[in-house]
Design an enzyme around this catalytic site. Structure first.
Site, PDB file in Angstrom:
ATOM      1  N   PRO A  53      -4.583   7.639  25.326  1.00  0.00           N
ATOM      2  CA  PRO A  53      -5.066   6.855  26.470  1.00  0.00           C
ATOM      3  C   PRO A  53      -5.251   5.394  26.090  1.00  0.00           C
ATOM      4  CG  PRO A  53      -6.837   8.175  25.526  1.00  0.00           C
ATOM      5  CD  PRO A  53      -5.579   8.594  24.833  1.00  0.00           C
TER       6      PRO A  53
ATOM      7  N   THR B 170      -6.077   1.510  27.991  1.00  0.00           N
ATOM      8  CA  THR B 170      -6.305   0.626  29.128  1.00  0.00           C
ATOM      9  C   THR B 170      -5.208  -0.427  29.191  1.00  0.00           C
ATOM     10  OG1 THR B 170      -8.692   0.948  29.085  1.00  0.00           O
ATOM     11  CG2 THR B 170      -7.894  -1.091  30.086  1.00  0.00           C
TER      12      THR B 170
ATOM     13  N   GLN C  36      -7.769  10.773  31.643  1.00  0.00           N
ATOM     14  CA  GLN C  36      -9.012  10.539  30.915  1.00  0.00           C
ATOM     15  C   GLN C  36     -10.082  10.059  31.900  1.00  0.00           C
ATOM     16  OE1 GLN C  36      -9.842   7.095  28.256  1.00  0.00           O
ATOM     17  NE2 GLN C  36      -9.910   8.621  26.609  1.00  0.00           N
TER      18      GLN C  36
ATOM     19  N   HIS D 157     -13.954  11.167  28.333  1.00  0.00           N
ATOM     20  CA  HIS D 157     -14.035  10.057  27.364  1.00  0.00           C
ATOM     21  C   HIS D 157     -15.482   9.960  26.872  1.00  0.00           C
ATOM     22  CE1 HIS D 157     -13.055   6.697  25.063  1.00  0.00           C
ATOM     23  NE2 HIS D 157     -12.576   5.857  25.966  1.00  0.00           N
TER      24      HIS D 157
ATOM     25  N   TYR E 234     -18.827   4.257  24.768  1.00  0.00           N
ATOM     26  CA  TYR E 234     -19.052   4.350  26.206  1.00  0.00           C
ATOM     27  C   TYR E 234     -20.226   5.300  26.502  1.00  0.00           C
ATOM     28  CZ  TYR E 234     -14.785   1.662  26.250  1.00  0.00           C
ATOM     29  OH  TYR E 234     -13.858   0.685  26.021  1.00  0.00           O
TER      30      TYR E 234
ATOM     31  N   ARG F 285     -12.870  13.560  23.917  1.00  0.00           N
ATOM     32  CA  ARG F 285     -12.593  12.658  22.812  1.00  0.00           C
ATOM     33  C   ARG F 285     -13.898  12.190  22.163  1.00  0.00           C
ATOM     34  NH1 ARG F 285      -9.020   7.028  23.097  1.00  0.00           N
ATOM     35  NH2 ARG F 285      -8.667   6.833  20.861  1.00  0.00           N
TER      36      ARG F 285
ATOM     37  N   GLY G  56      -4.096   4.770  14.014  1.00  0.00           N
ATOM     38  CA  GLY G  56      -3.355   4.232  12.883  1.00  0.00           C
ATOM     39  C   GLY G  56      -2.267   5.109  12.306  1.00  0.00           C
TER      40      GLY G  56
ATOM     41  N   GLY H 252      -0.982   5.353  20.011  1.00  0.00           N
ATOM     42  CA  GLY H 252      -1.343   4.365  21.007  1.00  0.00           C
ATOM     43  C   GLY H 252      -0.339   3.246  21.113  1.00  0.00           C
TER      44      GLY H 252
END
Length: 370
Positions: free
Chosen positions: A26, A28, A103, A178, A183, A230, A302, A323
């Site tokens: 996911p 943004t 998500q 999420h 968050y 997650r 990574g 990602g």
């Protein structure tokens, strides 16, 4: 690269057959620049369909309510218009034989009054994360949030339940909660951001309570086998998070308790930055939690083709989420299969409106096959 690539092996995700173990993480991208904050036709549908060869797509974080937003031009999943927009996306992804989860997102204190008609964003406690929110006028410093009342918490749990119901109506194959990256849920987990004195604060069990109440509520409107979540246990110094001596024990408790559920997967992140000198941090997340969690384990942060194959081969993960490589390589699976070098991404277009840096990256592998 050896001929056998574990990333390219199929996988049964609790009843959903994945043709490979390469997951689109996911991310943004801030392309829902319309009054309804719905997926934009001619952008979102093309973007995700271009990447449908992934074993699984997890969409960008999508807010579960107006209260949940904290970044400009992000899509939601709480209105009829948003459901219809995501239905358009899902129809095209499924026509391309893709599989897609959404998500579900509430940023909590990682927001700004500009998103809430001047009202304060909400969090576990009234503690400023000392971070920044990406507003329509650019990045602005965060503020001290409002501590959520019991009614606020109940309403937010209901918002996640409604969002999950909407996701099923929109045709998603499942959802990801999420509960990561500083968050809302993470703000409850962490003792440095949660100083509550009620049933949602204090002990590790209390600080994790909101997550399990949310999972239980979502189970009422969809099969738990379609629910993923997650976590980012060693997040420190980013998104307003500071680890303490109870951080890792809290995640140990959460992950062990998740074994009581039959979830789609647990999505974990390796540390986003160097935490080798951080007291109480764990530097190798997959290795710690693979023995602790009995279900499907997804890992990200990574990884490249080689390290992704190795983490599966060594048994420390079942799926690997990529990602940034997926931003500029819509045919990432095909490139892995043919060992074609990856294209670089343009950071200047990560969050800008329009097609540039979004749907204009070339699928070289498919072009060679044509």
């Amino acid at each position: 690269m050896s001929k056998e690539q574990h990333l390219l092996k199929s996988y049964n995700l609790n009843g959903l057959e994945l043709p490979n173990r390469v997951v689109m993480a996911p991310m943004t991208r801030s392309r829902a620049n319309n009054p309804e904050n719905k997926p934009t036709e001619g952008l979102h549908d093309i973007y995700y369909t271009q990447r449908a060869s992934a074993g699984l797509i997890i969409t960008e974080g999508s807010q579960v309510s107006k209260e949940a937003v904290g970044y400009v031009n992000t899509p939601g999943i709480y209105s009829k218009e948003q459901v219809e927009g995501w239905k358009m996306v899902n129809n095209k992804v499924h026509e391309a034989n893709g599989r897609i989860f959404i998500q579900l997102w509430h940023v909590g204190r990682m927001s700004h009054p500009d998103f809430h008609n001047g009202e304060l964003p909400m969090s576990a406690s009234a503690i400023n994360p000392e971070a920044q929110s990406f507003t329509p006028e650019g990045f602005k410093d965060t503020v001290t949030p409002k501590e959520m009342t019991g009614e606020d918490i109940k309403r937010t749990i209901q918002d996640f339940k409604n969002a999950a119901k909407n996701a099923m109506e929109a045709g998603f194959d499942g959802i990801e909660i999420h509960s990561s990256n500083g968050y809302l849920f993470h703000q409850f987990f962490n003792g440095t951001s949660n100083k509550r004195k009620d049933e949602y604060g204090g002990s590790i069990e209390n600080r994790a309570k909101i997550l399990f109440e949310t999972i239980d509520a979502i189970k009422e409107v969809m099969p738990e086998q379609k629910i993923g979540l997650r976590l980012n246990p060693s997040l420190n110094g980013i998104f307003g998070m500071t680890m303490d001596e109870e951080t890792i024990p809290t995640f140990d408790y959460i992950i062990k308790k998740l074994n009581d559920y039959d979830l789609a997967y647990l999505h974990l992140s390796e540390p986003f930055n160097d935490v080798s000198d951080v007291p109480h941090a764990v530097t190798e997340i997959a290795k710690r939690y693979r023995p602790m969690y009995n279900g499907t384990l997804m890992i990200n942060a990574g990884f490249d083709q080689e390290s992704g194959n190795i983490v599966i081969e060594e048994g420390n993960a079942d799926l690997v989420a990529f990602g940034k490589p997926y931003i500029s390589n819509p045919d990432l699976v095909e490139r892995f299969a043919e060992n074609i070098p990856l294209s670089g991404w343009d950071t200047d277009t990560f969050y800008t409106p329009g097609e540039k840096g979004y749907i204009d990256y070339e699928a070289k592998a498919r072009k060679q096959e044509a």
